[in-house]
Design an enzyme around this catalytic site. Sequence first.
Site, PDB file in Angstrom:
ATOM      1  N   GLY A  53      -3.678   1.177  15.044  1.00 50.91           N
ATOM      2  CA  GLY A  53      -3.862   0.932  16.468  1.00 50.91           C
ATOM      3  C   GLY A  53      -3.263  -0.374  16.958  1.00 50.91           C
ATOM      4  O   GLY A  53      -3.546  -0.818  18.066  1.00 50.91           O
ATOM      5  N   SER A  90      -0.254   3.315  13.213  1.00 47.07           N
ATOM      6  CA  SER A  90       0.739   3.211  14.287  1.00 47.07           C
ATOM      7  C   SER A  90       1.952   4.127  14.071  1.00 47.07           C
ATOM      8  O   SER A  90       3.079   3.762  14.401  1.00 47.07           O
ATOM      9  CB  SER A  90       1.178   1.762  14.487  1.00 47.07           C
ATOM     10  OG  SER A  90       0.067   0.968  14.888  1.00 47.07           O
ATOM     11  N   HIS A  92     -12.529   6.581   6.574  1.00 46.58           N
ATOM     12  CA  HIS A  92     -11.612   5.915   7.504  1.00 46.58           C
ATOM     13  C   HIS A  92     -12.008   4.453   7.674  1.00 46.58           C
ATOM     14  O   HIS A  92     -13.191   4.120   7.673  1.00 46.58           O
ATOM     15  CB  HIS A  92     -11.634   6.635   8.866  1.00 46.58           C
ATOM     16  CG  HIS A  92     -10.538   6.164   9.762  1.00 46.58           C
ATOM     17  ND1 HIS A  92     -10.639   5.006  10.494  1.00 46.58           N
ATOM     18  CD2 HIS A  92      -9.308   6.665  10.008  1.00 46.58           C
ATOM     19  CE1 HIS A  92      -9.497   4.833  11.158  1.00 46.58           C
ATOM     20  NE2 HIS A  92      -8.678   5.826  10.881  1.00 46.58           N
TER      21      HIS A  92
HETATM   22  P1  PGA Z   1      -3.141   4.853  14.790  1.00 41.66           P
HETATM   23  O1  PGA Z   1      -4.400   5.297  13.905  1.00 41.66           O
HETATM   24  O2  PGA Z   1      -2.062   5.882  14.538  1.00 41.66           O
HETATM   25  O3  PGA Z   1      -3.626   4.876  16.213  1.00 41.66           O
HETATM   26  O4  PGA Z   1      -2.740   3.508  14.334  1.00 41.66           O
HETATM   27  C1  PGA Z   1      -4.220   5.827  12.627  1.00 41.66           C
HETATM   28  C2  PGA Z   1      -5.547   6.141  12.014  1.00 41.66           C
HETATM   29  O5  PGA Z   1      -6.511   5.421  12.278  1.00 41.66           O
HETATM   30  O6  PGA Z   1      -5.678   7.110  11.243  1.00 41.66           O
END
Ligand code: PGA
Length: 270
Positions: free
Chosen positions: A177, A217, A96
């Site tokens: 995010g 997101s 990740h």
């Molecule tokens: P997010 O995170 O949906 O909050 O943008 C996705 C991820 O990090 O896998």
Amino acid sequence: MTEPRQVIIAGNWKMNSTPGGAGQLAADIAAATRVDSVSRVICPPYVCLAPVGAALGGTGVAVGAQNVHSESAGAFTGEVSAAMLVGLATWSIIGHSERRRDQGETDELVARKLVRCTENGLRAIMCVGEQLAERRSGKAEATVRGQLERMLAELSRLGAALPVDLVIAYEPVWAIGTGLTARGADAAAMAQLIRAVLGDAGAANAGADLPVLYGGSVTSATIDEFLAEPDIDGALVGGASLKVDEMAGIVARAGLTAAARAKSAGAAAR
Ligand code: PGA
């Protein structure tokens, strides 16, 4: 008949929830996302794996870890090996971008994590993706290609093959995010590139059959942009995966894609 690619929605809870509350949240999400044609996975923090697993028994929702260590065992204080997860999880996220950023994980290290997952029967969701500056300067595809090629080179050095059940999550780092999302067409182009690079490596199941998820997101309002693309097979969901209503909307939309794929595969077979 060629089987259509699986539609997968995986929730990455990151460093959220506690052992006391995680089981209830997982049970609520399972109850709100009863769409059997969609492969659903919840990835809570390590300390919540047991209560989440207990809550998800019989629901069809799988449990995943968010990381595994690159070594099998040894003097690695505070770390968790893939073998320790057997019985607690059947999937794991690896590579990740938050770990690449905060723990300095390299593509070579991620390749070793993949080997540990395979040895222990964990299905890996391996994350790749470019930074904003790389996207803006037209280097997004070269970045992702480089990540995959370095990972493949390390696997080959180790004499290891890509697992046949590998899943790739394309997560542009600038979309995680932030509320920003990639364009569906750009994510689809990246999915094609990922299949081409891994398919060229000659690995079984790494070409046309390889599931590629989009992450960054994703919400019930943004998922459609991605699932409208035949090259995208689902999503790795962060923030929205902690919200029952959001997961209900995302999985319901994924169910439409799964149904459409099953129908066209059936029509092609007739
Ligand atoms: P997010 O995170 O949906 O909050 O943008 C996705 C991820 O990090 O896998």
